[in-house]
Design a protein around this motif. Structure first.
Motif, PDB file in Angstrom:
ATOM      1  N   GLY A 123       0.807  -1.213   0.000  1.00 56.68           N
ATOM      2  CA  GLY A 123       0.000   0.000   0.000  1.00 56.68           C
ATOM      3  C   GLY A 123       0.841   1.264   0.000  1.00 56.68           C
ATOM      4  N   LEU A 124       1.931   1.264   0.772  1.00 53.43           N
ATOM      5  CA  LEU A 124       2.808   2.438   0.800  1.00 53.43           C
ATOM      6  C   LEU A 124       3.494   2.650  -0.550  1.00 53.43           C
ATOM      7  CD1 LEU A 124       4.381   2.041   4.347  1.00 53.43           C
ATOM      8  CD2 LEU A 124       2.843   3.862   3.593  1.00 53.43           C
ATOM      9  N   ALA A 125       3.983   1.572  -1.150  1.00 50.12           N
ATOM     10  CA  ALA A 125       4.652   1.693  -2.452  1.00 50.12           C
ATOM     11  C   ALA A 125       3.658   2.131  -3.533  1.00 50.12           C
ATOM     12  CB  ALA A 125       5.316   0.373  -2.829  1.00 50.12           C
ATOM     13  N   ALA A 126       2.501   1.485  -3.575  1.00 48.47           N
ATOM     14  CA  ALA A 126       1.493   1.836  -4.583  1.00 48.47           C
ATOM     15  C   ALA A 126       0.945   3.239  -4.335  1.00 48.47           C
ATOM     16  CB  ALA A 126       0.360   0.816  -4.563  1.00 48.47           C
ATOM     17  N   GLY A 127       0.754   3.593  -3.078  1.00 45.67           N
ATOM     18  CA  GLY A 127       0.273   4.933  -2.758  1.00 45.67           C
ATOM     19  C   GLY A 127       1.251   6.009  -3.181  1.00 45.67           C
ATOM     20  N   GLY A 128       2.534   5.794  -2.923  1.00 45.68           N
ATOM     21  CA  GLY A 128       3.551   6.747  -3.353  1.00 45.68           C
ATOM     22  C   GLY A 128       3.565   6.923  -4.864  1.00 45.68           C
ATOM     23  N   PHE A 129       3.473   5.803  -5.582  1.00 46.59           N
ATOM     24  CA  PHE A 129       3.460   5.861  -7.044  1.00 46.59           C
ATOM     25  C   PHE A 129       2.195   6.561  -7.552  1.00 46.59           C
ATOM     26  CE2 PHE A 129       2.682   4.019 -11.268  1.00 46.59           C
ATOM     27  CZ  PHE A 129       3.872   4.360 -11.882  1.00 46.59           C
ATOM     28  N   GLY A 130       1.048   6.250  -6.946  1.00 48.71           N
ATOM     29  CA  GLY A 130      -0.201   6.890  -7.359  1.00 48.71           C
ATOM     30  C   GLY A 130      -0.222   8.378  -7.061  1.00 48.71           C
ATOM     31  N   ILE A 131       0.333   8.766  -5.912  1.00 46.92           N
ATOM     32  CA  ILE A 131       0.394  10.193  -5.573  1.00 46.92           C
ATOM     33  C   ILE A 131       1.307  10.927  -6.548  1.00 46.92           C
ATOM     34  CG2 ILE A 131       1.186  11.843  -3.831  1.00 46.92           C
ATOM     35  CD1 ILE A 131       0.250   9.767  -1.714  1.00 46.92           C
ATOM     36  N   ALA A 132       2.443  10.340  -6.871  1.00 42.91           N
ATOM     37  CA  ALA A 132       3.370  10.981  -7.808  1.00 42.91           C
ATOM     38  C   ALA A 132       2.732  11.171  -9.185  1.00 42.91           C
ATOM     39  CB  ALA A 132       4.645  10.154  -7.933  1.00 42.91           C
ATOM     40  N   ASN A 133       1.814  10.278  -9.549  1.00 43.89           N
ATOM     41  CA  ASN A 133       1.144  10.360 -10.844  1.00 43.89           C
ATOM     42  C   ASN A 133      -0.236  11.011 -10.751  1.00 43.89           C
ATOM     43  OD1 ASN A 133       2.945   8.995 -12.894  1.00 43.89           O
ATOM     44  ND2 ASN A 133       2.974   7.554 -11.184  1.00 43.89           N
ATOM     45  N   GLU A 134      -0.521  11.645  -9.611  1.00 46.09           N
ATOM     46  CA  GLU A 134      -1.742  12.408  -9.380  1.00 46.09           C
ATOM     47  C   GLU A 134      -3.011  11.596  -9.622  1.00 46.09           C
ATOM     48  OE1 GLU A 134      -1.315  16.118 -11.512  1.00 46.09           O
ATOM     49  OE2 GLU A 134       0.034  16.879  -9.959  1.00 46.09           O
ATOM     50  N   LYS A 135      -3.068  10.442  -8.982  1.00 46.92           N
ATOM     51  CA  LYS A 135      -4.245   9.569  -9.053  1.00 46.92           C
ATOM     52  C   LYS A 135      -4.972   9.589  -7.714  1.00 46.92           C
ATOM     53  CE  LYS A 135      -3.106   8.041 -13.128  1.00 46.92           C
ATOM     54  NZ  LYS A 135      -3.799   8.541 -14.292  1.00 46.92           N
ATOM     55  N   LYS A 136      -6.298   9.721  -7.774  1.00 46.50           N
ATOM     56  CA  LYS A 136      -7.087   9.732  -6.538  1.00 46.50           C
ATOM     57  C   LYS A 136      -6.928   8.421  -5.779  1.00 46.50           C
ATOM     58  CE  LYS A 136     -10.629  13.116  -7.587  1.00 46.50           C
ATOM     59  NZ  LYS A 136     -10.572  14.067  -6.510  1.00 46.50           N
ATOM     60  N   TRP A 137      -6.891   7.295  -6.510  1.00 45.95           N
ATOM     61  CA  TRP A 137      -6.737   6.005  -5.844  1.00 45.95           C
ATOM     62  C   TRP A 137      -5.400   5.942  -5.114  1.00 45.95           C
ATOM     63  CZ3 TRP A 137      -2.472   3.243  -7.001  1.00 45.95           C
ATOM     64  CH2 TRP A 137      -1.884   3.431  -8.255  1.00 45.95           C
ATOM     65  N   GLY A 138      -4.366   6.561  -5.657  1.00 42.00           N
ATOM     66  CA  GLY A 138      -3.052   6.553  -5.027  1.00 42.00           C
ATOM     67  C   GLY A 138      -3.066   7.292  -3.703  1.00 42.00           C
ATOM     68  N   TYR A 139      -3.772   8.416  -3.669  1.00 38.11           N
ATOM     69  CA  TYR A 139      -3.878   9.176  -2.430  1.00 38.11           C
ATOM     70  C   TYR A 139      -4.636   8.368  -1.380  1.00 38.11           C
ATOM     71  CZ  TYR A 139      -4.983  12.945   0.811  1.00 38.11           C
ATOM     72  OH  TYR A 139      -5.105  13.708   1.942  1.00 38.11           O
ATOM     73  N   ALA A 140      -5.746   7.751  -1.785  1.00 36.30           N
ATOM     74  CA  ALA A 140      -6.548   6.962  -0.847  1.00 36.30           C
ATOM     75  C   ALA A 140      -5.760   5.769  -0.311  1.00 36.30           C
ATOM     76  CB  ALA A 140      -7.832   6.492  -1.523  1.00 36.30           C
ATOM     77  N   VAL A 141      -5.038   5.086  -1.177  1.00 35.42           N
ATOM     78  CA  VAL A 141      -4.239   3.929  -0.764  1.00 35.42           C
ATOM     79  C   VAL A 141      -3.105   4.373   0.156  1.00 35.42           C
ATOM     80  CG1 VAL A 141      -2.648   2.156  -1.619  1.00 35.42           C
ATOM     81  CG2 VAL A 141      -4.829   2.495  -2.747  1.00 35.42           C
ATOM     82  N   GLY A 142      -2.453   5.477  -0.172  1.00 38.69           N
ATOM     83  CA  GLY A 142      -1.364   5.982   0.655  1.00 38.69           C
ATOM     84  C   GLY A 142      -1.828   6.371   2.049  1.00 38.69           C
ATOM     85  N   VAL A 143      -2.956   7.059   2.144  1.00 38.73           N
ATOM     86  CA  VAL A 143      -3.495   7.456   3.446  1.00 38.73           C
ATOM     87  C   VAL A 143      -3.904   6.221   4.247  1.00 38.73           C
ATOM     88  CG1 VAL A 143      -5.406   8.640   4.599  1.00 38.73           C
ATOM     89  CG2 VAL A 143      -4.210   9.755   2.720  1.00 38.73           C
ATOM     90  N   ALA A 144      -4.569   5.279   3.601  1.00 34.74           N
ATOM     91  CA  ALA A 144      -5.011   4.065   4.297  1.00 34.74           C
ATOM     92  C   ALA A 144      -3.813   3.265   4.811  1.00 34.74           C
ATOM     93  CB  ALA A 144      -5.868   3.211   3.369  1.00 34.74           C
ATOM     94  N   ALA A 145      -2.781   3.111   3.991  1.00 31.60           N
ATOM     95  CA  ALA A 145      -1.597   2.352   4.411  1.00 31.60           C
ATOM     96  C   ALA A 145      -0.855   3.058   5.540  1.00 31.60           C
ATOM     97  CB  ALA A 145      -0.669   2.126   3.220  1.00 31.60           C
ATOM     98  N   ALA A 146      -0.768   4.374   5.477  1.00 31.57           N
ATOM     99  CA  ALA A 146      -0.078   5.131   6.531  1.00 31.57           C
ATOM    100  C   ALA A 146      -0.830   5.032   7.854  1.00 31.57           C
ATOM    101  CB  ALA A 146       0.075   6.588   6.104  1.00 31.57           C
ATOM    102  N   ILE A 147      -2.146   5.140   7.805  1.00 37.00           N
ATOM    103  CA  ILE A 147      -2.942   5.019   9.027  1.00 37.00           C
ATOM    104  C   ILE A 147      -2.871   3.591   9.570  1.00 37.00           C
ATOM    105  CG2 ILE A 147      -5.313   5.062   9.918  1.00 37.00           C
ATOM    106  CD1 ILE A 147      -5.780   7.522   8.121  1.00 37.00           C
ATOM    107  N   LEU A 148      -2.927   2.600   8.677  1.00 33.23           N
ATOM    108  CA  LEU A 148      -2.801   1.201   9.095  1.00 33.23           C
ATOM    109  C   LEU A 148      -1.474   0.961   9.796  1.00 33.23           C
ATOM    110  CD1 LEU A 148      -3.933  -1.696   9.098  1.00 33.23           C
ATOM    111  CD2 LEU A 148      -2.871  -1.992   6.848  1.00 33.23           C
ATOM    112  N   GLN A 149      -0.426   1.570   9.306  1.00 32.70           N
ATOM    113  CA  GLN A 149       0.897   1.426   9.906  1.00 32.70           C
ATOM    114  C   GLN A 149       0.918   1.976  11.341  1.00 32.70           C
ATOM    115  OE1 GLN A 149       3.925   3.322   7.545  1.00 32.70           O
ATOM    116  NE2 GLN A 149       5.512   2.030   8.358  1.00 32.70           N
TER     117      GLN A 149
END
Length: 126
Positions: free
Chosen positions: A55-81
């Motif tokens: 989730g952290l790796a995919a979220g980082g990649f999605g955020i860098a490419n300005e994808k809404k799913w990437g932001y959601a995955v990144g936030v979820a993985a960070a909170i899960l951590q």
């Protein structure tokens, strides 16, 4: 059309044109994912640990490419951590080695949910 130098890759690993909060969060997502892969993640189960790293790796990649799913995955993985760290250590999280993990994990959550990050992703992410 392919130019004289070949095809152009549309994907980015980091995006320096984003606000500094999102740029820093992207880099921290990658760092956390690599360290989690190399040294393991503090988790209540192997599946949740693997989910966090991916989730952290995919979220980082999605955020860098300005994808809404990437932001959601990144936030979820960070909170899960953060939740897993607190679930495993409870009050012992205030001890020395664990407090450092909590600070960096909390920093990542803070960077991602910062108003500047939220506003940027709400306006520009697809």
């Amino acid at each position: 059309m392919v130019g004289k130098n070949g095809a152009v890759n549309d994907f980015r690993w980091v995006n320096p044109s984003q606000p500094q909060t999102l740029y820093g969060a992207t880099i921290l997502c990658y760092i956390d994912a690599v360290f989690g892969l190399l040294f393991g993640v503090i988790a209540t189960s192997i599946l949740l640990g693997l989910l966090t790293v991916v989730g952290l790796a995919a979220g980082g990649f999605g955020i860098a490419n300005e994808k809404k799913w990437g932001y959601a995955v990144g936030v979820a993985a960070a909170i899960l951590q953060v939740v897993m760290l607190l679930a495993v250590f409870r009050l012992d999280v205030l001890g020395f080695p664990q407090i450092m993990s909590l600070m960096f994990d909390g920093l990542l959550v803070g960077l991602l949910v910062h108003p500047m990050s939220r506003d940027y992703q709400r306006i520009w992410f697809k």
